[in-house]
Write a protein that holds these residues in place. Structure first.
Motif, PDB file in Angstrom:
ATOM      1  N   VAL A  43      50.352  57.520  43.275  1.00 11.46           N
ATOM      2  CA  VAL A  43      49.830  57.159  44.604  1.00 11.46           C
ATOM      3  C   VAL A  43      50.067  58.297  45.598  1.00 11.46           C
ATOM      4  CG1 VAL A  43      50.225  55.635  46.581  1.00 11.46           C
ATOM      5  CG2 VAL A  43      49.996  54.677  44.287  1.00 11.46           C
ATOM      6  N   GLY A  44      51.288  58.828  45.603  1.00 13.49           N
ATOM      7  CA  GLY A  44      51.577  59.939  46.511  1.00 13.49           C
ATOM      8  C   GLY A  44      50.743  61.161  46.202  1.00 13.49           C
ATOM      9  N   PHE A  45      50.549  61.440  44.915  1.00 14.90           N
ATOM     10  CA  PHE A  45      49.784  62.609  44.489  1.00 14.90           C
ATOM     11  C   PHE A  45      48.308  62.490  44.867  1.00 14.90           C
ATOM     12  CE2 PHE A  45      47.263  64.564  41.033  1.00 14.90           C
ATOM     13  CZ  PHE A  45      47.549  65.890  41.299  1.00 14.90           C
ATOM     14  N   THR A  46      47.682  61.367  44.501  1.00  6.30           N
ATOM     15  CA  THR A  46      46.255  61.208  44.790  1.00  6.30           C
ATOM     16  C   THR A  46      45.991  61.140  46.295  1.00  6.30           C
ATOM     17  OG1 THR A  46      46.502  58.803  44.496  1.00  6.30           O
ATOM     18  CG2 THR A  46      45.753  60.077  42.597  1.00  6.30           C
ATOM     19  N   SER A  47      46.887  60.500  47.029  1.00  3.31           N
ATOM     20  CA  SER A  47      46.702  60.425  48.482  1.00  3.31           C
ATOM     21  C   SER A  47      46.820  61.810  49.113  1.00  3.31           C
ATOM     22  CB  SER A  47      47.724  59.472  49.093  1.00  3.31           C
ATOM     23  OG  SER A  47      47.584  58.162  48.579  1.00  3.31           O
ATOM     24  N   ALA A  48      47.799  62.596  48.652  1.00 10.14           N
ATOM     25  CA  ALA A  48      47.971  63.948  49.190  1.00 10.14           C
ATOM     26  C   ALA A  48      46.774  64.832  48.862  1.00 10.14           C
ATOM     27  CB  ALA A  48      49.252  64.574  48.644  1.00 10.14           C
ATOM     28  N   VAL A  71      36.492  61.151  49.121  1.00  7.23           N
ATOM     29  CA  VAL A  71      37.951  61.241  48.948  1.00  7.23           C
ATOM     30  C   VAL A  71      38.743  60.403  49.950  1.00  7.23           C
ATOM     31  CG1 VAL A  71      37.789  63.529  47.931  1.00  7.23           C
ATOM     32  CG2 VAL A  71      38.178  63.316  50.394  1.00  7.23           C
ATOM     33  N   ILE A  72      38.154  60.076  51.091  1.00 12.99           N
ATOM     34  CA  ILE A  72      38.948  59.343  52.079  1.00 12.99           C
ATOM     35  C   ILE A  72      39.334  57.956  51.572  1.00 12.99           C
ATOM     36  CG2 ILE A  72      38.068  60.584  54.086  1.00 12.99           C
ATOM     37  CD1 ILE A  72      36.151  58.257  54.569  1.00 12.99           C
ATOM     38  N   PHE A  73      38.545  57.423  50.639  1.00 13.62           N
ATOM     39  CA  PHE A  73      38.874  56.100  50.099  1.00 13.62           C
ATOM     40  C   PHE A  73      39.860  56.190  48.935  1.00 13.62           C
ATOM     41  CE2 PHE A  73      34.732  55.611  52.118  1.00 13.62           C
ATOM     42  CZ  PHE A  73      34.975  54.512  52.930  1.00 13.62           C
ATOM     43  N   MET A  74      40.274  57.413  48.580  1.00  5.67           N
ATOM     44  CA  MET A  74      41.318  57.596  47.560  1.00  5.67           C
ATOM     45  C   MET A  74      42.701  57.609  48.176  1.00  5.67           C
ATOM     46  SD  MET A  74      39.434  60.563  45.315  1.00  5.67           S
ATOM     47  CE  MET A  74      40.955  60.998  44.477  1.00  5.67           C
ATOM     48  N   ILE A  75      42.800  57.605  49.501  1.00 10.88           N
ATOM     49  CA  ILE A  75      44.101  57.562  50.174  1.00 10.88           C
ATOM     50  C   ILE A  75      44.617  56.124  50.105  1.00 10.88           C
ATOM     51  CG2 ILE A  75      45.336  57.975  52.317  1.00 10.88           C
ATOM     52  CD1 ILE A  75      43.121  59.937  53.090  1.00 10.88           C
ATOM     53  N   GLU A  76      45.638  55.891  49.283  1.00  8.37           N
ATOM     54  CA  GLU A  76      46.072  54.532  48.960  1.00  8.37           C
ATOM     55  C   GLU A  76      47.177  54.069  49.911  1.00  8.37           C
ATOM     56  OE1 GLU A  76      46.251  53.644  44.654  1.00  8.37           O
ATOM     57  OE2 GLU A  76      45.944  55.793  44.396  1.00  8.37           O
ATOM     58  N   THR A 104      57.087  58.180  46.283  1.00  9.47           N
ATOM     59  CA  THR A 104      55.724  58.161  46.843  1.00  9.47           C
ATOM     60  C   THR A 104      55.612  59.126  48.016  1.00  9.47           C
ATOM     61  OG1 THR A 104      55.386  55.857  46.174  1.00  9.47           O
ATOM     62  CG2 THR A 104      53.953  56.720  47.904  1.00  9.47           C
ATOM     63  N   PHE A 105      56.487  58.957  49.012  1.00 10.75           N
ATOM     64  CA  PHE A 105      56.416  59.812  50.195  1.00 10.75           C
ATOM     65  C   PHE A 105      56.877  61.234  49.893  1.00 10.75           C
ATOM     66  CE2 PHE A 105      56.394  55.676  52.433  1.00 10.75           C
ATOM     67  CZ  PHE A 105      55.298  55.891  53.251  1.00 10.75           C
ATOM     68  N   ALA A 106      57.851  61.368  48.988  1.00 13.14           N
ATOM     69  CA  ALA A 106      58.286  62.718  48.614  1.00 13.14           C
ATOM     70  C   ALA A 106      57.150  63.495  47.972  1.00 13.14           C
ATOM     71  CB  ALA A 106      59.487  62.637  47.674  1.00 13.14           C
ATOM     72  N   THR A 107      56.452  62.871  47.037  1.00 11.65           N
ATOM     73  CA  THR A 107      55.314  63.525  46.377  1.00 11.65           C
ATOM     74  C   THR A 107      54.215  63.843  47.385  1.00 11.65           C
ATOM     75  OG1 THR A 107      55.797  62.297  44.349  1.00 11.65           O
ATOM     76  CG2 THR A 107      53.634  63.329  44.516  1.00 11.65           C
ATOM     77  N   PHE A 108      53.937  62.902  48.276  1.00 13.62           N
ATOM     78  CA  PHE A 108      52.883  63.098  49.277  1.00 13.62           C
ATOM     79  C   PHE A 108      53.192  64.300  50.170  1.00 13.62           C
ATOM     80  CE2 PHE A 108      51.114  62.231  53.494  1.00 13.62           C
ATOM     81  CZ  PHE A 108      49.767  62.042  53.192  1.00 13.62           C
ATOM     82  N   VAL A 109      54.404  64.331  50.723  1.00 16.32           N
ATOM     83  CA  VAL A 109      54.766  65.402  51.659  1.00 16.32           C
ATOM     84  C   VAL A 109      54.860  66.747  50.940  1.00 16.32           C
ATOM     85  CG1 VAL A 109      56.566  66.245  53.209  1.00 16.32           C
ATOM     86  CG2 VAL A 109      55.930  63.819  53.240  1.00 16.32           C
ATOM     87  N   LEU A 110      55.479  66.756  49.762  1.00 17.16           N
ATOM     88  CA  LEU A 110      55.662  68.017  49.035  1.00 17.16           C
ATOM     89  C   LEU A 110      54.332  68.593  48.574  1.00 17.16           C
ATOM     90  CD1 LEU A 110      58.814  67.047  46.963  1.00 17.16           C
ATOM     91  CD2 LEU A 110      58.711  68.724  48.805  1.00 17.16           C
ATOM     92  N   CYS A 111      53.400  67.734  48.188  1.00 26.24           N
ATOM     93  CA  CYS A 111      52.069  68.220  47.810  1.00 26.24           C
ATOM     94  C   CYS A 111      51.371  68.865  49.007  1.00 26.24           C
ATOM     95  CB  CYS A 111      51.218  67.076  47.253  1.00 26.24           C
ATOM     96  SG  CYS A 111      51.629  66.578  45.572  1.00 26.24           S
ATOM     97  N   LEU A 112      51.529  68.288  50.168  1.00 25.25           N
ATOM     98  CA  LEU A 112      50.903  68.857  51.367  1.00 25.25           C
ATOM     99  C   LEU A 112      51.543  70.190  51.752  1.00 25.25           C
ATOM    100  CD1 LEU A 112      50.446  65.733  53.697  1.00 25.25           C
ATOM    101  CD2 LEU A 112      48.744  66.810  52.224  1.00 25.25           C
ATOM    102  N   VAL A 113      52.851  70.266  51.635  1.00 25.64           N
ATOM    103  CA  VAL A 113      53.576  71.442  52.128  1.00 25.64           C
ATOM    104  C   VAL A 113      53.606  72.569  51.095  1.00 25.64           C
ATOM    105  CG1 VAL A 113      55.785  72.296  52.985  1.00 25.64           C
ATOM    106  CG2 VAL A 113      54.969  70.025  53.677  1.00 25.64           C
ATOM    107  N   PHE A 114      53.915  72.225  49.839  1.00 30.36           N
ATOM    108  CA  PHE A 114      54.142  73.254  48.822  1.00 30.36           C
ATOM    109  C   PHE A 114      53.037  73.362  47.780  1.00 30.36           C
ATOM    110  CE2 PHE A 114      58.451  71.958  50.195  1.00 30.36           C
ATOM    111  CZ  PHE A 114      58.870  73.171  50.711  1.00 30.36           C
TER     112      PHE A 114
END
Length: 627
Positions: free
Chosen positions: A143-148, A404-409, A427-437
């Motif tokens: 979820v975090g990955f696909t949303s990011a 893609v906007i409907f893939m944000i879960e 979930t949030f760790a994956t989301f934030v880290l994907c955005l940043v790194f």
């Protein structure tokens, strides 16, 4: 048409063949009605995949024709080897984003080689039955990955939506910074066109939802035709928007003047040449060997195939209607799709959820629908490529953003909060880290965090303890570990049980460890149990083990636990404590302990109240609830 095969009385080799080449199991029952349904579904999906392929190729940093090169081979291959009738294979937003990170600053050869290596890794995963590795990527991490990635892709399309021109590495922060720097260069014609396209796409999407809900069985034929027309209009919305925008540009295009909107530009016409994947290439004046190219691709050689399989299996499960999915077959099939696609200059491909949903809703009856989609793409490459020049980039950006906007879960956050709040951490760790790194490092760290959370209960198992009585009134302390016993938890269990045994009011009571939940143990755990027994032996406090699993006993035997007192039933415990109390009466100056001394009426490895030297046979115990 039923996709199931009656395998009764088939020889082994034929069962294996039918399992690995599923088309053999259903082609004999393929009817004209099936063909008509598959043609309709195939053409509908083809009209959807064409504009998406052009957009995803641009997203991947490739020329637009590479999107079409990637769209036909997988569809045709899946027709032969695929196990789910609804899946359509081709370029996706996620694969395009991960490809862009390898192509940026290089050339298309890296994308094609990555496609080939992706297929090889997937095929090897299938051969060695490594689909289980996908299970280590949990739903919270996914979820975090696909949303990011959805957010990253949407932000990356701001460039085309606003008509800006700048170089970017495809990262979230880099895209935002560049948009901020060049925002004053916004082309208002592109921006206006993009916003209008987004609005129209969202409205058309909503029309499909309305049409699907309005499914009254008593409606007239005219109402059914209108409902079907609205559904077709909504399903083909991407193609309709792109065609209309291109038509307007084509009518008003003047080659002597600068176009009012940024266009896709020249798209190489004709079918791709069939050739081996590039095992070497030139970047500028530098020649790179196969080994050097693999070094440049780095961890993507493993991550891209794993993510592709994860998405494909998830889609297959979504459309399986409760049937089991052969993950190994999906690995084989996806591997062949990518390997064969690399011979046609394809970038990495996988199943597309949006196009699979269109395929399903279009009434597809077999994987043969993919064949008709592939044929339509081949016809487009042969006949329509000159007209792709007039497609505005803003319209393609709008197509990607609306996909893609409907893939944000975001909707899963609330149930996670109610059911298991710790799942929000990965979930949030994956989301934030994907955005940043970046997506690769983000998902690796996310999986690592999830594994750590998974291991914590093994290292710090839950212990429940209470003072209770047997049916005869003998008091004892029952300690119940929450899970199996392995080396990370040994010292913790020894310390905790030791502290429980010396608590106020507990120090003179026997301690019973309920082993019903301990289904496994290792050598380190056996040594720890031996030390625990010795701790209790030194302070003359009885320690018993209630209903241990046979496998656990085998492990404990490896350290020769002669002082291991095993209890099978509560009745046995009652008799043992009764005998212990009788022998501890003041006839003896030396208290009788559980570790030796005067022999009790039970053996050390037996707690039967009769026949002291007879070993106790495990009977599964009586699961008595102690209160």
């Amino acid at each position: 048409m039923s996709m199931k095969l009656k395998k009764n009385d088939l020889p082994f080799w034929k069962k294996k063949l039918y399992r690995r080449v599923p088309i053999l199991s259903w082609i004999k029952r393929y009817t004209i009605d099936d063909a008509v349904s598959d043609v309709i579904a195939g053409i509908t999906v083809g009209l959807t995949v064409m504009p998406q392929s052009l957009a995803y190729a641009t997203l991947a940093g490739l020329d637009p024709q590479y999107g079409l090169y990637s769209a036909f081979a997988g569809c045709i291959v899946y027709c032969l080897f695929g196990s789910c009738k609804d899946i359509t294979i081709g370029p996706t937003a996620l694969m395009s984003l991960m490809t862009y990170q390898q192509v940026a600053g290089r050339n298309a050869d890296f994308a094609v080689l990555l496609c080939f290596l992706t297929g090889i890794i997937q095929w090897l995963m299938g051969f060695f039955h490594l689909g289980v590795l996908i299970d280590f990527i949990s739903i919270p991490v996914t979820v975090g990955f696909t949303s990011a990635t959805s957010v990253i892709i949407a932000v990356s399309q701001l460039k085309g939506l606003l008509g800006l021109k700048f170089e970017s590495n495809g990262g979230f922060l880099d895209a935002l910074i560049n948009v901020h720097k060049h925002i004053h260069e916004t082309q208002w014609t592109d921006c206006s066109l993009g916003i209008i396209c987004i609005f129209v796409l969202l409205v058309l999407r909503k029309i499909k939802d309305i049409a699907m809900r309005n499914n009254n069985p008593n409606q007239t034929d005219q109402q059914r035709y209108i409902r079907k027309a609205l559904w077709l209009l909504s399903t083909a919305r991407n193609a309709i928007v792109v065609i209309l925008c291109s038509l307007v540009v084509y009518i008003y295009y003047d080659p002597t003047k600068k176009p009012v909107v940024v266009l896709t530009g020249h798209v190489k016409s004709g079918l791709p040449s069939i050739s081996l994947p590039p095992f070497s290439t030139n970047v500028g004046e530098t020649h790179l060997s196969f080994f050097k190219m693999c070094t440049e691709l780095g961890s993507s050689i493993v991550l891209v195939p794993v993510i592709a399989v994860l998405g494909n299996v998830a889609i297959a499960k979504a459309f399986a209607s409760g049937d089991s999915i052969d993950a190994t077959q999906e690995l084989y099939t996806l591997g062949i799709c990518n390997v064969l696609g690399s011979f046609f200059s394809s970038m990495p491909v996988t199943g597309s959820f949006s196009r699979s949903a269109v395929n399903h809703a279009s009434g597809v009856r077999s994987p043969m629908g993919g064949l008709y989609t592939g044929i339509l793409i081949l016809l487009a490459l042969s006949l329509l490529t000159p007209y792709f020049f007039y497609i505005p980039k803003a319209s393609l950006a709008a197509v990607i953003i609306c996909a893609v906007i409907f893939m944000i879960e975001y909707e899963v956050v609330k149930p996670m909060w109610k059911s298991s709040r710790k799942d929000l951490i990965p979930t949030f760790a994956t989301f934030v880290l994907c955005l940043v790194f970046g997506v690769e490092l983000g998902i690796l760290i996310g999986v690592g965090i999830n594994i750590i959370l998974l291991l914590i209960p093994s290292a710090r198992p839950f212990l429940h303890y209470e003072k209770t009585r047997t049916t005869s009134g003998h008091e004892f302390v029952m300690v119940t570990p929450g899970n199996s016993l392995y080396f990370p938890a040994v010292d913790f269990l020894r310390t905790k049980v030791g502290k429980i045994g010396i608590k106020d009011g507990y120090s003179r009571l026997p301690v019973v460890i309920d082993c019903r939940h301990i289904l496994g143990a290792d050598f380190t755990a056996a040594k720890g149990i031996k030390c625990l027994i010795e701790d209790f032996k030194k302070r003359n406090q009885p320690l018993y083990f209630y209903n241990p699993h046979p496998h656990v006993l085998e492990v404990l035997n490896c350290v020769s636990l002669d002082d291991f007192d095993e209890i099978s039933t509560m009745k046995d415990l009652d008799l043992v404590l009764q005998n212990k109390k009788r022998k501890s009466k003041p006839n003896s100056n030396q208290p009788v302990t559980s570790d030796g001394g005067e022999e009790c009426s039970v053996s050390r490895r037996s707690t039967k109240s009769t026949d002291a030297d007879e070993p106790l046979l495990l009977n599964g115990g009586n699961n008595i609830e102690l209160k």
